[in-house]
Design a protein around this motif. Structure first.
Motif, PDB file in Angstrom:
ATOM      1  N   TYR A  52      -8.075  17.472  42.700  1.00 47.36           N
ATOM      2  CA  TYR A  52      -8.619  17.640  41.354  1.00 47.36           C
ATOM      3  C   TYR A  52      -9.741  16.638  41.089  1.00 47.36           C
ATOM      4  N   VAL A  53      -9.525  15.384  41.482  1.00 46.02           N
ATOM      5  CA  VAL A  53     -10.571  14.371  41.309  1.00 46.02           C
ATOM      6  C   VAL A  53     -11.822  14.782  42.069  1.00 46.02           C
ATOM      7  N   ALA A  54     -11.637  15.250  43.304  1.00 45.92           N
ATOM      8  CA  ALA A  54     -12.788  15.696  44.103  1.00 45.92           C
ATOM      9  C   ALA A  54     -13.490  16.872  43.443  1.00 45.92           C
ATOM     10  N   PHE A  55     -12.731  17.833  42.928  1.00 45.74           N
ATOM     11  CA  PHE A  55     -13.333  18.997  42.262  1.00 45.74           C
ATOM     12  C   PHE A  55     -14.145  18.564  41.046  1.00 45.74           C
ATOM     13  N   GLU A  56     -13.604  17.628  40.265  1.00 42.15           N
ATOM     14  CA  GLU A  56     -14.331  17.135  39.098  1.00 42.15           C
ATOM     15  C   GLU A  56     -15.665  16.511  39.515  1.00 42.15           C
ATOM     16  N   LEU A  57     -15.644  15.693  40.555  1.00 44.00           N
ATOM     17  CA  LEU A  57     -16.863  15.039  41.022  1.00 44.00           C
ATOM     18  C   LEU A  57     -17.874  16.051  41.558  1.00 44.00           C
ATOM     19  N   ILE A  58     -17.390  17.057  42.237  1.00 46.17           N
ATOM     20  CA  ILE A  58     -18.286  18.111  42.760  1.00 46.17           C
ATOM     21  C   ILE A  58     -18.966  18.847  41.610  1.00 46.17           C
ATOM     22  N   GLU A  59     -18.191  19.199  40.599  1.00 43.43           N
ATOM     23  CA  GLU A  59     -18.754  19.917  39.446  1.00 43.43           C
ATOM     24  C   GLU A  59     -19.762  19.055  38.684  1.00 43.43           C
ATOM     25  N   GLN A  60     -19.571  17.738  38.719  1.00 46.44           N
ATOM     26  CA  GLN A  60     -20.485  16.821  38.033  1.00 46.44           C
ATOM     27  C   GLN A  60     -21.701  16.477  38.878  1.00 46.44           C
ATOM     28  N   GLY A  61     -21.756  16.987  40.104  1.00 44.21           N
ATOM     29  CA  GLY A  61     -22.874  16.696  40.989  1.00 44.21           C
ATOM     30  C   GLY A  61     -22.815  15.327  41.630  1.00 44.21           C
ATOM     31  N   LYS A  62     -21.644  14.663  41.573  1.00 36.74           N
ATOM     32  CA  LYS A  62     -21.497  13.327  42.137  1.00 36.74           C
ATOM     33  C   LYS A  62     -20.924  13.341  43.551  1.00 36.74           C
ATOM     34  N   LEU A  63     -20.556  14.521  44.032  1.00 38.32           N
ATOM     35  CA  LEU A  63     -19.985  14.670  45.368  1.00 38.32           C
ATOM     36  C   LEU A  63     -20.408  16.031  45.908  1.00 38.32           C
ATOM     37  N   ARG A  64     -20.762  16.084  47.182  1.00 41.03           N
ATOM     38  CA  ARG A  64     -21.209  17.332  47.803  1.00 41.03           C
ATOM     39  C   ARG A  64     -20.226  17.754  48.892  1.00 41.03           C
ATOM     40  N   LEU A  65     -20.064  19.055  49.036  1.00 41.95           N
ATOM     41  CA  LEU A  65     -19.156  19.558  50.063  1.00 41.95           C
ATOM     42  C   LEU A  65     -19.657  19.255  51.466  1.00 41.95           C
ATOM     43  N   ASP A  66     -20.978  19.146  51.650  1.00 41.28           N
ATOM     44  CA  ASP A  66     -21.516  18.865  52.981  1.00 41.28           C
ATOM     45  C   ASP A  66     -21.662  17.365  53.256  1.00 41.28           C
ATOM     46  N   GLN A  67     -21.278  16.548  52.293  1.00 41.58           N
ATOM     47  CA  GLN A  67     -21.329  15.100  52.460  1.00 41.58           C
ATOM     48  C   GLN A  67     -20.292  14.673  53.505  1.00 41.58           C
ATOM     49  N   LYS A  68     -20.628  13.696  54.349  1.00 39.23           N
ATOM     50  CA  LYS A  68     -19.719  13.262  55.404  1.00 39.23           C
ATOM     51  C   LYS A  68     -19.207  11.845  55.149  1.00 39.23           C
ATOM     52  N   PHE A  69     -17.902  11.653  55.447  1.00 41.93           N
ATOM     53  CA  PHE A  69     -17.285  10.341  55.342  1.00 41.93           C
ATOM     54  C   PHE A  69     -16.702   9.943  56.692  1.00 41.93           C
ATOM     55  N   THR A  70     -16.671   8.631  56.948  1.00 41.97           N
ATOM     56  CA  THR A  70     -16.281   8.102  58.251  1.00 41.97           C
ATOM     57  C   THR A  70     -14.839   7.596  58.243  1.00 41.97           C
ATOM     58  N   MET A  71     -14.129   7.885  59.323  1.00 41.77           N
ATOM     59  CA  MET A  71     -12.806   7.304  59.550  1.00 41.77           C
ATOM     60  C   MET A  71     -13.005   5.891  60.103  1.00 41.77           C
ATOM     61  N   LYS A  72     -12.800   4.899  59.241  1.00 42.80           N
ATOM     62  CA  LYS A  72     -13.010   3.511  59.641  1.00 42.80           C
ATOM     63  C   LYS A  72     -11.943   3.076  60.651  1.00 42.80           C
ATOM     64  N   PRO A  73     -12.284   2.161  61.556  1.00 39.60           N
ATOM     65  CA  PRO A  73     -11.294   1.710  62.546  1.00 39.60           C
ATOM     66  C   PRO A  73      -9.997   1.194  61.925  1.00 39.60           C
ATOM     67  N   GLU A  74     -10.100   0.428  60.829  1.00 36.90           N
ATOM     68  CA  GLU A  74      -8.884  -0.095  60.193  1.00 36.90           C
ATOM     69  C   GLU A  74      -8.052   1.029  59.557  1.00 36.90           C
ATOM     70  N   THR A  75      -8.741   2.046  59.039  1.00 43.13           N
ATOM     71  CA  THR A  75      -8.034   3.204  58.480  1.00 43.13           C
ATOM     72  C   THR A  75      -7.377   4.005  59.595  1.00 43.13           C
ATOM     73  N   PHE A  76      -8.068   4.143  60.719  1.00 38.81           N
ATOM     74  CA  PHE A  76      -7.512   4.854  61.873  1.00 38.81           C
ATOM     75  C   PHE A  76      -6.246   4.160  62.356  1.00 38.81           C
ATOM     76  N   ARG A  77      -6.284   2.848  62.481  1.00 38.66           N
ATOM     77  CA  ARG A  77      -5.107   2.114  62.963  1.00 38.66           C
ATOM     78  C   ARG A  77      -3.911   2.309  62.042  1.00 38.66           C
ATOM     79  N   LYS A  78      -4.163   2.385  60.741  1.00 45.69           N
ATOM     80  CA  LYS A  78      -3.064   2.483  59.778  1.00 45.69           C
ATOM     81  C   LYS A  78      -2.534   3.906  59.634  1.00 45.69           C
ATOM     82  N   TRP A  79      -3.423   4.916  59.720  1.00 47.22           N
ATOM     83  CA  TRP A  79      -3.029   6.267  59.340  1.00 47.22           C
ATOM     84  C   TRP A  79      -3.034   7.290  60.480  1.00 47.22           C
ATOM     85  N   HIS A  80      -3.474   6.916  61.667  1.00 51.11           N
ATOM     86  CA  HIS A  80      -3.470   7.869  62.774  1.00 51.11           C
ATOM     87  C   HIS A  80      -2.034   8.271  63.125  1.00 51.11           C
TER      88      HIS A  80
END
Length: 368
Positions: A52-80
């Motif tokens: 829902y938060v993502a949908f709100e941001l997309i509708e407001q033009g603050k987030l794009r569906l084609d925008q890319k985000f990176t899996m950080k090494p510290e995030t990978f270690r914790k959540w892989h």
């Protein structure tokens, strides 16, 4: 020989879940309720708010569906490999569209964290956004400490009533995005195909959402919805010990809702029902419209003529956003409980400047 259609009993099925709620969305009528305001641990039902938060941001033009985000090494270690996952690789880049598909369809814990960090810079920053949206929606028995619902010693909690409110907002405020990402029985991401665990899919006609949840802490839960002939039912069940009980009883509950109750259409989505006075805005009034199809729900076989009236606390204060719930349609039917249906603003009403304030002051002096 043609097989006979299954007979759905109109007798209420046995529901053993400690928490339960079934609502006819078009009328707002509660068809079944058990401790719907009791706070409980949601597990992956948390991900409804993440989307829902993502949908709100997309509708407001603050987030794009084609925008890319990176899996950080510290995030990978914790959540892989932790719980449900979309198997994001270390330092991999993933579009928002694929992250949402993974979050909604395969319940990807790793995808939630990558999205949260990409949007807000940190998980606490994103959960602050989740809690802000919860407050806007009036979710008074909800708090988020995580974007994916993973066990956090009870720091994330919700109620069935709040989950139903959130899910209805998800569908009515973002119908296109909802249809784009919800209702998929499976998803292939990174070359790996995984099934959606929603027990309504493939069994319940018209099922198109919303989300399952499970941890050892929370048990098995479901926010489920189905639409038939323009009529939508929304269900929340929580706290099951066994997934089979969740599956069988949720299917039986929603079938009972369609069979034992009938809907009398009142207004189609977008219908103009009246006007409300506005103070402090560029305009002195705003149109009131149905935010979705509105109906009266009655036990099957019962007919009655309702009386309708509009109520709001007025004059409304500007600014007002188009689609914002600002009034209520009261539906009174002999022998039935009063129903209160939402009415939304038909257009934006920006806050007025000096001229608008002078105008309101002069009109107040003459009683207008």
């Amino acid at each position: 020989m043609r097989a006979a259609a299954p007979i759905v009993p109109t007798e209420m099925p046995q529901i053993t879940a400690p928490i339960g709620l079934l609502i006819d969305v078009n009328s707002g009528r509660v068809l079944f309720e058990r401790q719907s305001h009791r706070r409980f641990v949601p597990a992956s039902l948390t991900k409804i708010m993440t989307s829902y938060v993502a949908f709100e941001l997309i509708e407001q033009g603050k987030l794009r569906l084609d925008q890319k985000f990176t899996m950080k090494p510290e995030t990978f270690r914790k959540w892989h490999g932790v719980g449900s996952t979309m198997f994001l690789g270390n330092n991999s880049q993933t579009t928002v569209a694929d992250l949402l598909e993974g979050i909604v369809t395969v319940s990807a814990n790793d995808g939630c964290v990558v999205l949260a960090e990409g949007v807000a810079g940190s998980v606490p920053g994103f959960t602050a956004m989740m809690n802000a949206e919860a407050r806007k929606l009036g979710m008074r028995d909800t708090h988020y400490n995580t974007p994916n619902g993973w066990m956090d010693e009870g720091q994330t909690w919700v109620s069935a009533a709040d989950l139903a409110k959130l899910s209805m907002a998800l569908i009515t405020r973002h119908p296109v995005l909802y249809k784009t990402f919800y209702g998929h029985p499976h998803a292939t991401l990174g070359g790996i195909t995984q099934n959606n665990h929603n027990p309504l899919y493939g069994h319940t006609e018209g099922a198109d959402g919303v989300k399952t949840g499970f941890t050892n802490e929370a048990g098995y839960g479901l926010v489920g919805t189905a639409m038939r002939d323009g009529r939508r039912l929304m269900m929340v069940v929580g706290g099951y010990d066994r997934p089979n009980d969740r599956a069988q009883q949720s299917r039986a509950l929603i079938e009972w809702g369609f069979a034992a109750w009938a809907a009398k259409p009142l207004y189609r989505a977008g219908a103009h029902l009246g006007e409300a006075q506005v103070q402090g805005g560029e305009a002195r009034s705003v149109g009131l419209v149905a935010p979705h199809d509105l109906a009266l729900t009655l036990p099957a076989g019962v007919s009655a003529k309702p009386t309708l009236s509009i109520r709001y606390k007025g004059p409304l204060r500007a600014p007002i956003a188009k689609g914002q719930q600002v009034a209520t349609l009261l539906v009174r039917t002999p022998g039935q409980p009063e129903e209160a249906l939402p009415l939304a603003a038909a257009e934006d009403v920006p806050e007025g400047g000096v001229v608008a304030r002078l105008r309101d002051g002069m009109l107040a002096l003459v009683g207008r």
